[in-house]
Scaffold this motif. Structure first.
Motif, PDB file in Angstrom:
ATOM      1  N   LEU A  21      32.128  43.772  23.454  1.00  0.00           N
ATOM      2  CA  LEU A  21      31.542  44.660  24.445  1.00  0.00           C
ATOM      3  C   LEU A  21      32.110  44.365  25.826  1.00  0.00           C
ATOM      4  N   GLN A  22      32.265  43.078  26.135  1.00  0.00           N
ATOM      5  CA  GLN A  22      32.881  42.622  27.391  1.00  0.00           C
ATOM      6  C   GLN A  22      33.996  41.641  27.019  1.00  0.00           C
ATOM      7  N   PRO A  23      35.214  42.132  26.863  1.00  0.00           N
ATOM      8  CA  PRO A  23      36.299  41.260  26.387  1.00  0.00           C
ATOM      9  C   PRO A  23      36.495  40.018  27.249  1.00  0.00           C
ATOM     10  N   VAL A  24      36.601  40.195  28.584  1.00  0.00           N
ATOM     11  CA  VAL A  24      36.788  39.059  29.488  1.00  0.00           C
ATOM     12  C   VAL A  24      35.857  39.231  30.685  1.00  0.00           C
ATOM     13  N   ILE A  25      35.058  38.212  30.956  1.00  0.00           N
ATOM     14  CA  ILE A  25      34.176  38.209  32.124  1.00  0.00           C
ATOM     15  C   ILE A  25      34.635  37.109  33.059  1.00  0.00           C
ATOM     16  N   VAL A  26      34.841  37.437  34.329  1.00  0.00           N
ATOM     17  CA  VAL A  26      35.169  36.446  35.348  1.00  0.00           C
ATOM     18  C   VAL A  26      34.074  36.506  36.400  1.00  0.00           C
ATOM     19  N   ARG A  27      33.345  35.398  36.590  1.00  0.00           N
ATOM     20  CA  ARG A  27      32.174  35.401  37.465  1.00  0.00           C
ATOM     21  C   ARG A  27      32.259  34.275  38.496  1.00  0.00           C
ATOM     22  N   LYS A  28      31.501  34.453  39.556  1.00  0.00           N
ATOM     23  CA  LYS A  28      31.326  33.402  40.571  1.00  0.00           C
ATOM     24  C   LYS A  28      32.661  32.977  41.172  1.00  0.00           C
ATOM     25  N   VAL A  29      33.538  33.948  41.458  1.00  0.00           N
ATOM     26  CA  VAL A  29      34.849  33.615  42.001  1.00  0.00           C
ATOM     27  C   VAL A  29      35.073  34.360  43.308  1.00  0.00           C
ATOM     28  N   THR A  30      35.934  33.790  44.135  1.00  0.00           N
ATOM     29  CA  THR A  30      36.315  34.426  45.400  1.00  0.00           C
ATOM     30  C   THR A  30      37.798  34.738  45.439  1.00  0.00           C
ATOM     31  N   VAL A  31      38.558  34.212  44.477  1.00  0.00           N
ATOM     32  CA  VAL A  31      39.998  34.479  44.428  1.00  0.00           C
ATOM     33  C   VAL A  31      40.375  34.905  43.017  1.00  0.00           C
ATOM     34  N   ALA A  32      41.447  35.665  42.907  1.00  0.00           N
ATOM     35  CA  ALA A  32      41.959  36.058  41.599  1.00  0.00           C
ATOM     36  C   ALA A  32      43.108  35.143  41.229  1.00  0.00           C
ATOM     37  N   GLY A  33      43.063  34.596  40.021  1.00  0.00           N
ATOM     38  CA  GLY A  33      44.140  33.698  39.667  1.00  0.00           C
ATOM     39  C   GLY A  33      44.375  33.553  38.181  1.00  0.00           C
ATOM     40  N   TYR A  34      43.579  34.229  37.383  1.00  0.00           N
ATOM     41  CA  TYR A  34      43.753  34.077  35.953  1.00  0.00           C
ATOM     42  C   TYR A  34      44.878  34.989  35.465  1.00  0.00           C
ATOM     43  N   VAL A  35      45.416  34.673  34.298  1.00  0.00           N
ATOM     44  CA  VAL A  35      46.556  35.409  33.770  1.00  0.00           C
ATOM     45  C   VAL A  35      46.183  36.021  32.422  1.00  0.00           C
ATOM     46  N   LEU A  36      46.404  37.313  32.297  1.00  0.00           N
ATOM     47  CA  LEU A  36      46.239  37.982  31.014  1.00  0.00           C
ATOM     48  C   LEU A  36      47.619  38.498  30.604  1.00  0.00           C
ATOM     49  N   LYS A  37      48.115  38.009  29.499  1.00  0.00           N
ATOM     50  CA  LYS A  37      49.457  38.393  29.068  1.00  0.00           C
ATOM     51  C   LYS A  37      49.413  38.799  27.597  1.00  0.00           C
ATOM     52  N   ASN A  38      49.795  40.047  27.334  1.00  0.00           N
ATOM     53  CA  ASN A  38      49.818  40.556  25.968  1.00  0.00           C
ATOM     54  C   ASN A  38      48.460  40.391  25.280  1.00  0.00           C
ATOM     55  N   VAL A  39      47.414  40.748  26.024  1.00  0.00           N
ATOM     56  CA  VAL A  39      46.064  40.707  25.480  1.00  0.00           C
ATOM     57  C   VAL A  39      45.678  42.111  25.040  1.00  0.00           C
ATOM     58  N   ILE A  40      45.136  42.234  23.834  1.00  0.00           N
ATOM     59  CA  ILE A  40      44.745  43.532  23.288  1.00  0.00           C
ATOM     60  C   ILE A  40      43.225  43.619  23.321  1.00  0.00           C
ATOM     61  N   PHE A  41      42.722  44.638  23.984  1.00  0.00           N
ATOM     62  CA  PHE A  41      41.264  44.844  24.032  1.00  0.00           C
ATOM     63  C   PHE A  41      40.860  45.954  23.077  1.00  0.00           C
TER      64      PHE A  41
END
Length: 293
Positions: free
Chosen positions: A273-293
């Motif tokens: 339902l929610q493939p990736v959740i990013v919470r409580k952050v102030t900067v963007a820095g995660y990497v999604l590469k060749n991820v299929i939702f």
């Protein structure tokens, strides 16, 4: 003709091999005509063990949680423990500096849980605990908290925090009510590797909290029919790759700037339902590469 010989004076111990030699000649068989000697042998499935003799000092076969616990408590050197049968119970795994503890289920079922005792040593002692080829099955009364493998503080007991390196590979985790966690870790000071594992019917396969000094690698895992997948809260470098996650709610949840900035998701399929959740952050820095939702 048949010849029956009774061998006495030997105590046969599970997990050991014995070599008995028989000398057969005309003096100890019936007179002519001589008959062929026929052997009926049954051999269990042969499992090859790739054990470095310089790394693993002693190998033991256990058939109960009590036997397993006794060996863990009695040894400070590197040990290799093999399941000889299915086992039920709770086991506390004490870490000792520089010790490698390898627990190999050999495909047997473990209805119970392991708790790793890091002995509250905040300085990594390079201890390593390996769980391999264990089929974990949930019994709510035999879990540690709600987890099959629990690492860190529990119920106010801070003396067991800060485990070091942990490897979980080729294990399965099975529950019925989506209320059990595969691996739950607090304050890990080493590396965590989860590879070629399968989870079915869990709350989540992984829950990590305050593991900012750890390196996490999740590779070739399959999570199915579960509520959630992987939860990361204030964790260090994390790589999730070559995996398949199918859950009711979230697939991967990352909390805090540190977690987001150090999480890489590569070649992974997520059906949630929610493939990736990013919470409580102030900067963007995660990497999604060749991820299929």
């Amino acid at each position: 003709a048949h010849k029956t010989v009774k061998i006495s004076g030997y105590e046969l111990v599970s997990g050991h091999s014995y070599n008995f030699k028989a000398t057969i000649n005309q003096d100890n068989v019936d007179e002519n005509p001589l008959f062929p000697i026929e052997f009926e042998v049954e051999v269990d499935e042969w499992i090859e063990e790739d054990i470095d003799a310089g790394t693993i000092a002693n190998t033991y076969v256990v058939n109960s949680a009590a036997e397993l616990q006794a060996i863990l408590d009695a040894n400070t050197e590197n040990i290799n423990i093999l399941f000889g049968s299915d086992i039920n119970g709770k086991v506390l795994v004490p870490e000792n500096a520089n010790r490698i503890t390898r627990i190999d289920g050999q495909g047997h079922t473990f209805t119970g849980a392991f708790q790793i005792n890091g002995k509250s040593n905040a300085k990594a002692d390079d201890a390593t605990t390996i769980f391999q080829r264990i089929n974990f099955v949930a019994d709510k009364n035999l879990l540690v908290g709600d987890a099959f493998i629990y690492c860190g503080e529990l119920d106010g007991n801070t003396n067991v925090r800060y485990p070091d390196n942990i490897t979980v590979e080729e294990c399965t985790f099975t529950a019925a009510n989506k209320d059990a966690v595969g691996v739950k870790v607090w304050s890990l000071y080493g590396d965590l590797s989860v590879k070629k594992c399968k989870a079915n019917g869990l709350h989540s396969l992984l829950q990590l909290t305050s593991c900012e000094k750890a390196n996490l690698v999740v590779d070739e895992v399959t999570i199915s029919n579960s509520k959630n997948g992987i939860s990361l809260d204030n964790t260090g470098k994390t790589t999730i790759k070559n995996s398949n996650i199918s859950t009711d709610a979230y697939g991967i949840r990352a909390n805090s700037d540190r977690t987001a900035a150090n999480t890489n998701i590569v070649e992974t399929e997520i059906n949630a339902l929610q493939p990736v959740i990013v919470r409580k952050v102030t900067v963007a820095g995660y990497v999604l590469k060749n991820v299929i939702f």
